[in-house]
Design a protein around this motif. Structure first.
Motif, PDB file in Angstrom:
ATOM      1  N   TYR A   1       0.954  -1.184  -0.153  1.00 26.48           N
ATOM      2  CA  TYR A   1      -0.052  -0.031  -0.041  1.00 26.48           C
ATOM      3  C   TYR A   1       0.940   1.499   0.183  1.00 26.48           C
TER       4      TYR A   1
ATOM      5  N   LYS B   1     -10.271   5.450   3.244  1.00 21.57           N
ATOM      6  CA  LYS B   1     -10.164   3.451   3.278  1.00 21.57           C
ATOM      7  C   LYS B   1     -10.271   3.495   4.644  1.00 21.57           C
TER       8      LYS B   1
ATOM      9  N   ASP C   1     -13.212   4.523   6.787  1.00 20.15           N
ATOM     10  CA  ASP C   1     -14.150   3.554   6.452  1.00 20.15           C
ATOM     11  C   ASP C   1     -14.017   2.361   7.055  1.00 20.15           C
TER      12      ASP C   1
ATOM     13  N   LEU D   1      -3.311   1.238   6.714  1.00 22.25           N
ATOM     14  CA  LEU D   1      -4.592   0.301   6.302  1.00 22.25           C
ATOM     15  C   LEU D   1      -4.003  -1.264   6.361  1.00 22.25           C
TER      16      LEU D   1
ATOM     17  N   TYR E   1      -6.952   8.759  -0.741  1.00 22.33           N
ATOM     18  CA  TYR E   1      -7.302   7.590  -1.139  1.00 22.33           C
ATOM     19  C   TYR E   1      -7.263   6.603   0.083  1.00 22.33           C
ATOM     20  N   TYR E   2      -6.298   6.546   0.822  1.00 18.24           N
ATOM     21  CA  TYR E   2      -6.005   5.705   1.948  1.00 18.24           C
ATOM     22  C   TYR E   2      -6.654   6.179   3.196  1.00 18.24           C
TER      23      TYR E   2
END
Ligand SMILES: *Cc1c(COP(=O)(O)O)cnc(C)c1O
Length: 390
Positions: free
Chosen positions: A21, A40, A43, A250, A36-37
């Motif tokens: 990642y 992620k 969420d 993540l 983006y991360y």
């Protein structure tokens, strides 16, 4: 038994998709906050722990600061917290001009004592910050009942406690706000990072926190396409973590079950084996999981009879190449505590716990042979002490 290499106190465990990642974030040039991360990761936290609203931050300290600011605490307001905590719990309050009020701990879990919380409430008390020490959630039923009765805001300092729970509810979801840390020393880490959970269902609070976190602007709303341009709304700061760190995080979070399982095995190994030779006359207590809790096994601690004994044992372990350690100096008994008007003698149980505490190494990469070696060293030390009639 011969143990040549020194045994570290803590090490991160980067065996999931962290590297993949990270490289991806690098290649996509996804560096700045709220990329983006970051999305992620927030969420992921929301889904896995049933949090209502999550804002990723640059650290656990900043999550606490953001919570205190969002709660609107300021000059004249008193905030009760345990003395046995990290400086950040109190700094977050001090930085807004409010007053930290230190309370006692329970000598078994080292968590905030609800009885002393009640005793410390005055007309000025506006909030309480329970700290879930070592991954064991505080007695939240009692604390929340007191808070409700006295109209206090509850900010959980859950820096130690991601993936721990209390009667089936996740740490960080039990108060009005929950604060997490992803510092390298925590179970799930990205070097430096944190998260603020807002459990209140008031959208005004979410918005307020978002604005403070984005330099006092409504840029977050703008980025979601809700408004056509953004502007300066209030005072604020910048608490957005770099997306590249969230990529690393993540990977960590997706591996949470394995990380927790490996820590649990060590915790259980210590707990079972130490019972064999640790007897009441030298020992005051050790890590355990109280009723209704599940732990992320952040810390394994012992408490021995007195400070002299504790210092002696730490020294013996050090000579055997084992990095065991003590923990927080109670804040009331620090230099800053004195400036706030406290005397060391004010909170004797906190002093006692801090002076008799030993934390043992606990992390996924701690090998079985290292664990066995630690136990055998402790057995030698304790049996010698017992023989000497210490
Ligand atoms: C680690 C920690 C913090 C602060 O976290 P950082 O991410 O290092 O800023 C706050 N409170 C407690 C109890 C902690 O252990």
């Amino acid at each position: 038994m011969i143990q040549v290499e020194k045994i570290a106190f803590n090490r991160p465990y980067l065996r999931g998709k962290e590297k993949e990642y990270l490289l991806n974030a690098f290649e996509q040039e996804s560096l700045q906050g709220d990329g983006y991360y970051t999305k992620k990761v927030s969420d992921f936290l929301q889904k896995n722990f049933a949090f209502s609203h999550v804002l990723m931050t640059t650290s656990g300290s900043h999550a606490l600061e953001l919570a205190v600011q969002t709660a609107g605490l300021g000059p004249g307001d008193e905030v009760i917290m345990p003395s046995f905590t990290f400086t950040s719990t109190a700094n977050a309050v001090l930085n807004q001009g409010a007053t930290p009020v230190f309370a006692e701990l329970k000598s078994d879990t080292l968590n905030l004592d609800p009885t002393d919380l009640l005793a410390k409430i005055t007309k000025r008390t506006k909030a309480v910050i329970p700290v879930h020490y070592g991954g064991i959630v505080c007695e939240m039923k009692k604390i929340n009942a007191i808070a409700h009765e006295h109209n206090l805001i509850v900010i959980e300092d859950a820096a130690h406690a991601l993936n721990s729970s209390y009667y089936g509810k996740a740490a960080g979801s039990l108060g009005d706000f929950g604060c997490f840390s992803f510092h390298a020393s925590k179970n799930f880490c990205c070097g430096e990072g944190g998260a603020l959970v807002i459990n209140s269902q008031q959208p005004e609070l979410w918005e307020k926190a978002e604005i403070i976190r984005e330099k006092g602007t409504n840029r977050s709303q703008f980025l979601r396409g809700e408004i056509y341009k953004y502007s300066w709304i209030s005072s604020g700061s910048s608490y957005l973590p770099a997306d590249i760190l969230m990529a690393l995080l993540l990977g960590q979070l997706e591996n949470k079950t394995r990380i927790t399982y490996l820590r649990e095995k060590i915790h259980k190994f210590y707990f079972t084996n130490l019972q064999e030779f640790l007897t009441g006359d030298l020992l005051q207590g050790m890590s355990f999981i109280p009723e209704g809790r599940s732990s992320n096994y952040h810390i394994f601690f012992l408490r021995v009879k007195n400070k002299r004994l504790r210092d002696y044992i730490l020294q013996q372990l050090k000579e055997a190449g084992i990095s065991a350690t003590f923990h927080f100096q109670p804040l009331h008994a620090s230099k800053m505590g004195a400036k706030l008007g406290y005397k060391a003698a004010d909170l004797p149980l906190s002093n006692e716990a801090a002076q008799t505490l030993i934390r043992l190494p606990i992390y996924p990469d701690l090998t079985k042979s290292a664990q066995t070696y630690i136990i055998s060293k402790l057995r030698d030390i304790f049996l010698n002490l017992q023989r000497a009639g210490a």
